[in-house]
Scaffold this motif. Structure first.
Motif, PDB file in Angstrom:
ATOM      1  N   GLY A  16       0.799  -1.208   0.021  1.00 31.56           N
ATOM      2  CA  GLY A  16      -0.001  -0.021  -0.005  1.00 31.56           C
ATOM      3  C   GLY A  16       0.870   1.313  -0.023  1.00 31.56           C
ATOM      4  O   GLY A  16       1.939   1.324  -0.556  1.00 31.56           O
ATOM      5  N   ASN A  17       0.161   2.381   0.564  1.00 30.77           N
ATOM      6  CA  ASN A  17       0.972   3.675   0.729  1.00 30.77           C
ATOM      7  C   ASN A  17       2.104   3.573   1.405  1.00 30.77           C
ATOM      8  O   ASN A  17       2.163   3.236   2.579  1.00 30.77           O
ATOM      9  N   PRO A  18       3.509   3.887   0.519  1.00 31.22           N
ATOM     10  CA  PRO A  18       4.546   3.712   1.209  1.00 31.22           C
ATOM     11  C   PRO A  18       4.879   4.687   2.661  1.00 31.22           C
ATOM     12  O   PRO A  18       5.516   4.546   3.531  1.00 31.22           O
ATOM     13  N   ASP A  19       4.048   5.840   2.433  1.00 29.47           N
ATOM     14  CA  ASP A  19       4.098   6.867   3.538  1.00 29.47           C
ATOM     15  C   ASP A  19       3.932   6.209   4.861  1.00 29.47           C
ATOM     16  O   ASP A  19       4.242   6.696   5.836  1.00 29.47           O
ATOM     17  N   LYS A  20       2.984   5.244   4.874  1.00 30.91           N
ATOM     18  CA  LYS A  20       2.294   4.780   6.254  1.00 30.91           C
ATOM     19  C   LYS A  20       2.980   3.529   6.634  1.00 30.91           C
ATOM     20  O   LYS A  20       2.817   2.739   7.612  1.00 30.91           O
ATOM     21  N   THR A  21       4.005   2.743   5.777  1.00 26.76           N
ATOM     22  CA  THR A  21       4.617   1.557   6.327  1.00 26.76           C
ATOM     23  C   THR A  21       5.753   1.828   7.137  1.00 26.76           C
ATOM     24  O   THR A  21       6.451   2.576   6.994  1.00 26.76           O
ATOM     25  N   PRO A  22       5.726   1.157   8.110  1.00 30.22           N
ATOM     26  CA  PRO A  22       6.805   1.316   9.213  1.00 30.22           C
ATOM     27  C   PRO A  22       8.127   1.162   8.690  1.00 30.22           C
ATOM     28  O   PRO A  22       8.310   0.150   8.091  1.00 30.22           O
ATOM     29  N   ARG A  23       8.828   1.938   8.985  1.00 35.29           N
ATOM     30  CA  ARG A  23      10.362   1.796   8.744  1.00 35.29           C
ATOM     31  C   ARG A  23      11.300   1.023   9.715  1.00 35.29           C
ATOM     32  O   ARG A  23      12.350   0.850   9.352  1.00 35.29           O
ATOM     33  N   THR A  24      10.911   1.123  10.889  1.00 40.21           N
ATOM     34  CA  THR A  24      11.631   0.525  11.759  1.00 40.21           C
ATOM     35  C   THR A  24      11.180  -0.670  12.455  1.00 40.21           C
ATOM     36  O   THR A  24       9.716  -0.990  12.308  1.00 40.21           O
ATOM     37  N   GLU A  25      11.823  -1.489  13.274  1.00 34.64           N
ATOM     38  CA  GLU A  25      11.255  -2.799  13.828  1.00 34.64           C
ATOM     39  C   GLU A  25      10.287  -2.287  14.860  1.00 34.64           C
ATOM     40  O   GLU A  25       9.206  -2.936  15.160  1.00 34.64           O
ATOM     41  N   ARG A  26      10.447  -1.289  15.651  1.00 36.88           N
ATOM     42  CA  ARG A  26       9.685  -0.688  16.637  1.00 36.88           C
ATOM     43  C   ARG A  26       8.346  -0.420  15.925  1.00 36.88           C
ATOM     44  O   ARG A  26       7.081  -0.781  16.437  1.00 36.88           O
ATOM     45  N   GLY A  27       8.406   0.403  14.917  1.00 36.12           N
ATOM     46  CA  GLY A  27       7.100   0.397  14.039  1.00 36.12           C
ATOM     47  C   GLY A  27       6.158  -0.508  13.718  1.00 36.12           C
ATOM     48  O   GLY A  27       4.976  -0.636  13.713  1.00 36.12           O
ATOM     49  N   ARG A  28       7.080  -1.674  13.260  1.00 41.52           N
ATOM     50  CA  ARG A  28       6.278  -2.812  12.776  1.00 41.52           C
ATOM     51  C   ARG A  28       5.720  -3.537  13.840  1.00 41.52           C
ATOM     52  O   ARG A  28       4.534  -4.084  13.920  1.00 41.52           O
ATOM     53  N   ARG A  29       6.422  -3.600  15.157  1.00 41.09           N
ATOM     54  CA  ARG A  29       5.901  -4.088  16.417  1.00 41.09           C
ATOM     55  C   ARG A  29       4.597  -3.380  16.708  1.00 41.09           C
ATOM     56  O   ARG A  29       3.595  -3.991  16.862  1.00 41.09           O
ATOM     57  N   THR A  30       4.420  -1.901  16.694  1.00 44.66           N
ATOM     58  CA  THR A  30       3.505  -1.195  16.952  1.00 44.66           C
ATOM     59  C   THR A  30       2.153  -1.707  15.997  1.00 44.66           C
ATOM     60  O   THR A  30       0.941  -1.640  16.529  1.00 44.66           O
ATOM     61  N   LEU A  31       2.398  -1.552  14.715  1.00 45.85           N
ATOM     62  CA  LEU A  31       1.640  -1.825  13.621  1.00 45.85           C
ATOM     63  C   LEU A  31       1.005  -3.235  13.918  1.00 45.85           C
ATOM     64  O   LEU A  31      -0.193  -3.442  14.076  1.00 45.85           O
ATOM     65  N   ARG A  32       1.807  -4.178  14.463  1.00 46.02           N
ATOM     66  CA  ARG A  32       1.256  -5.537  14.585  1.00 46.02           C
ATOM     67  C   ARG A  32       0.414  -5.562  15.891  1.00 46.02           C
ATOM     68  O   ARG A  32      -0.782  -6.378  15.895  1.00 46.02           O
ATOM     69  N   LYS A  33       0.975  -4.846  16.802  1.00 42.06           N
ATOM     70  CA  LYS A  33       0.044  -4.758  18.250  1.00 42.06           C
ATOM     71  C   LYS A  33      -1.498  -4.269  17.748  1.00 42.06           C
ATOM     72  O   LYS A  33      -2.458  -4.682  18.252  1.00 42.06           O
ATOM     73  N   LEU A  34      -1.425  -3.187  17.023  1.00 39.82           N
ATOM     74  CA  LEU A  34      -2.811  -2.537  16.623  1.00 39.82           C
ATOM     75  C   LEU A  34      -3.546  -3.487  15.936  1.00 39.82           C
ATOM     76  O   LEU A  34      -4.702  -3.505  16.109  1.00 39.82           O
ATOM     77  N   LEU A  35      -2.905  -4.507  15.023  1.00 42.07           N
ATOM     78  CA  LEU A  35      -3.782  -5.203  14.183  1.00 42.07           C
ATOM     79  C   LEU A  35      -4.222  -6.641  14.871  1.00 42.07           C
ATOM     80  O   LEU A  35      -5.181  -7.056  14.996  1.00 42.07           O
ATOM     81  N   ASP A  36      -3.356  -6.855  15.875  1.00 40.84           N
ATOM     82  CA  ASP A  36      -3.840  -8.166  16.779  1.00 40.84           C
ATOM     83  C   ASP A  36      -4.894  -7.496  17.900  1.00 40.84           C
ATOM     84  O   ASP A  36      -5.927  -8.313  17.918  1.00 40.84           O
ATOM     85  N   ALA A  37      -5.089  -6.376  18.241  1.00 45.37           N
ATOM     86  CA  ALA A  37      -5.911  -5.632  19.050  1.00 45.37           C
ATOM     87  C   ALA A  37      -7.357  -5.375  18.281  1.00 45.37           C
ATOM     88  O   ALA A  37      -8.197  -5.766  18.726  1.00 45.37           O
ATOM     89  N   ALA A  38      -7.205  -5.118  17.031  1.00 45.37           N
ATOM     90  CA  ALA A  38      -8.310  -4.938  15.953  1.00 45.37           C
ATOM     91  C   ALA A  38      -8.962  -6.333  15.779  1.00 45.37           C
ATOM     92  O   ALA A  38     -10.029  -6.422  15.745  1.00 45.37           O
ATOM     93  N   ALA A  39      -8.170  -7.372  15.684  1.00 48.62           N
ATOM     94  CA  ALA A  39      -8.582  -8.642  15.571  1.00 48.62           C
ATOM     95  C   ALA A  39      -9.773  -9.064  16.712  1.00 48.62           C
ATOM     96  O   ALA A  39     -10.821  -9.631  16.373  1.00 48.62           O
ATOM     97  N   ILE A  40      -9.147  -8.743  18.037  1.00 49.03           N
ATOM     98  CA  ILE A  40      -9.797  -9.003  19.107  1.00 49.03           C
ATOM     99  C   ILE A  40     -11.267  -8.125  19.120  1.00 49.03           C
ATOM    100  O   ILE A  40     -12.220  -8.464  19.168  1.00 49.03           O
ATOM    101  N   GLU A  41     -11.002  -6.929  18.841  1.00 49.53           N
ATOM    102  CA  GLU A  41     -11.944  -5.775  18.919  1.00 49.53           C
ATOM    103  C   GLU A  41     -13.094  -6.092  17.888  1.00 49.53           C
ATOM    104  O   GLU A  41     -14.655  -6.197  18.332  1.00 49.53           O
ATOM    105  N   PHE A  42     -12.718  -6.266  16.715  1.00 45.17           N
ATOM    106  CA  PHE A  42     -13.750  -6.424  15.639  1.00 45.17           C
ATOM    107  C   PHE A  42     -14.236  -7.993  15.625  1.00 45.17           C
ATOM    108  O   PHE A  42     -15.359  -8.072  15.601  1.00 45.17           O
ATOM    109  N   GLY A  43     -13.505  -8.853  16.292  1.00 45.98           N
ATOM    110  CA  GLY A  43     -14.018 -10.368  16.568  1.00 45.98           C
ATOM    111  C   GLY A  43     -15.183 -10.313  17.510  1.00 45.98           C
ATOM    112  O   GLY A  43     -16.077 -10.835  17.409  1.00 45.98           O
ATOM    113  N   GLU A  44     -14.830  -9.512  18.446  1.00 43.91           N
ATOM    114  CA  GLU A  44     -15.867  -9.673  19.464  1.00 43.91           C
ATOM    115  C   GLU A  44     -16.964  -8.466  19.479  1.00 43.91           C
ATOM    116  O   GLU A  44     -17.924  -8.921  19.697  1.00 43.91           O
ATOM    117  N   ARG A  45     -16.885  -7.506  18.836  1.00 43.97           N
ATOM    118  CA  ARG A  45     -17.909  -6.334  18.780  1.00 43.97           C
ATOM    119  C   ARG A  45     -18.476  -6.237  17.291  1.00 43.97           C
ATOM    120  O   ARG A  45     -19.579  -5.642  17.413  1.00 43.97           O
TER     121      ARG A  45
END
Lengths: 213, 213
Positions: A16-45
């Motif tokens: 996708g949009n390269p502007d928003k692709t994380p460039r650091t390992e820390r960024g990728r970790r945050t992104l993954r945390k958001l997606l894992d949280a989204a899976a629970i939130e969308f899955g439950e609600r």
């Protein structure tokens, strides 16, 4: 919707949009945390009741981090469908590739899918809700999943392990078989012996309904 | 939700609140008009955007007629899932029952299902939305559909037409196969030769992936 602004693993660069692709390992970790949280939130609600603030709360990140990677709830949902599709692929593919032949590969693929469903029961609700929230993602999930089945079948046929005439129809048939067995024995039934389910279904797939004698 | 207050054909007596079951032919006709209108309204607009007044407008009935048969939008939606499930059954069953043997019955069942989907494209959206609006109806639709497949398989095995060990897993596998082929070749692809799709899938189901020689 726009292209998703996220991806996982090796596909980050293409997704996708390269502007928003994380460039650091820390960024990728945050992104993954958001997606894992989204899976629970969308899955439950579900999509409509889910909220961005609940996602960041579950992820333990600041609200600002969300907007570093996504513009909207629609956008993280779209990214999540792709993320789950990729997680499933990453779970199943190495096991399937290690199989001794194509028929065994289909058994192992189904068994590992059933195991994935047991561990990620939200996958049905999320993928299925994409039919209403983001049809293109819904369709892409099945098309890419079935394309992998088709490739396996054609490779197996080329190696002479299975009938030579396999193609798209066979791949959709197998995809549907797996999704329904996943719903029945992965999602609805926590006690079914998934190795045995996969063995029975694989014997049908290998040998068909006809009497063998 | 409560029990549905409606049913079609022979099942009217069992399907719900007898207070709201039409007692006259005219009443049954009105009820059917409301359900056919609801199929279009929910199919085009989805559950949340659909409205009772639009359903009665499409049906050409007074708003009061709606409340003769249903208490709410939820209730007509639940009745609609059952109605579509029964329409599908009524379309497929006589063709399947006329088949010369169980393997042909599965081919004819799939082909007639693909034809039904072409004529009733809204069925996917409605049944799939039930997953979010009324999970019990969603699950019941698949359980009853698959139970019919299982019965056919067991009857075919008893007649010695197919392998003897068929059961629930085989029935769910076939159900999933049919639903996915219906989505791919009935819903998404208006040009596919459905007789040929059914023939290919049936050959896989009959003979399996193994090389025959």
């Amino acid at each position: 919707m726009d292209q998703p602004h996220v991806a996982t693993g090796d596909t980050a660069a293409e997704a996708g949009n390269p502007d928003k692709t994380p460039r650091t390992e820390r960024g990728r970790r945050t992104l993954r945390k958001l997606l894992d949280a989204a899976a629970i939130e969308f899955g439950e609600r579900g999509f409509h009741d889910a909220s961005i603030s609940a996602i960041t709360r579950r992820a333990g990140t600041a609200l600002g981090s969300f907007y570093t990677y996504f513009d909207s709830k629609d956008e993280i949902f779209q990214a999540l469908v792709r993320y789950m599709s990729e997680q499933l692929r990453d779970h199943v593919t190495p096991l399937v590739q290690a199989a001794p032949d194509e028929i065994s590969a289909e058994r192992i693929g189904l068994e590992s899918f059933l195991g994935f469903v047991r561990e990620h029961k939200e996958i049905y609700r999320i993928i299925d809700e994409a039919e209403f929230v983001d049809y293109a993602s819904y369709r892409r999930h099945y098309e890419t999943t079935v394309a992998r089945v088709r490739q396996r079948l054609e490779d197996g046929a080329a190696r002479g392990e299975i009938r030579a005439d396999v193609g798209e129809v066979h791949a959709w048939a197998i995809g549907g078989m797996n999704v329904f067995l996943g719903m029945r024995y992965g999602l609805w039934d926590a006690d079914a012996d998934i190795a045995e389910i996969a063995r029975i279904a694989n014997d049908l797939l290998a040998n068909g309904l006809k009497k063998q004698d």
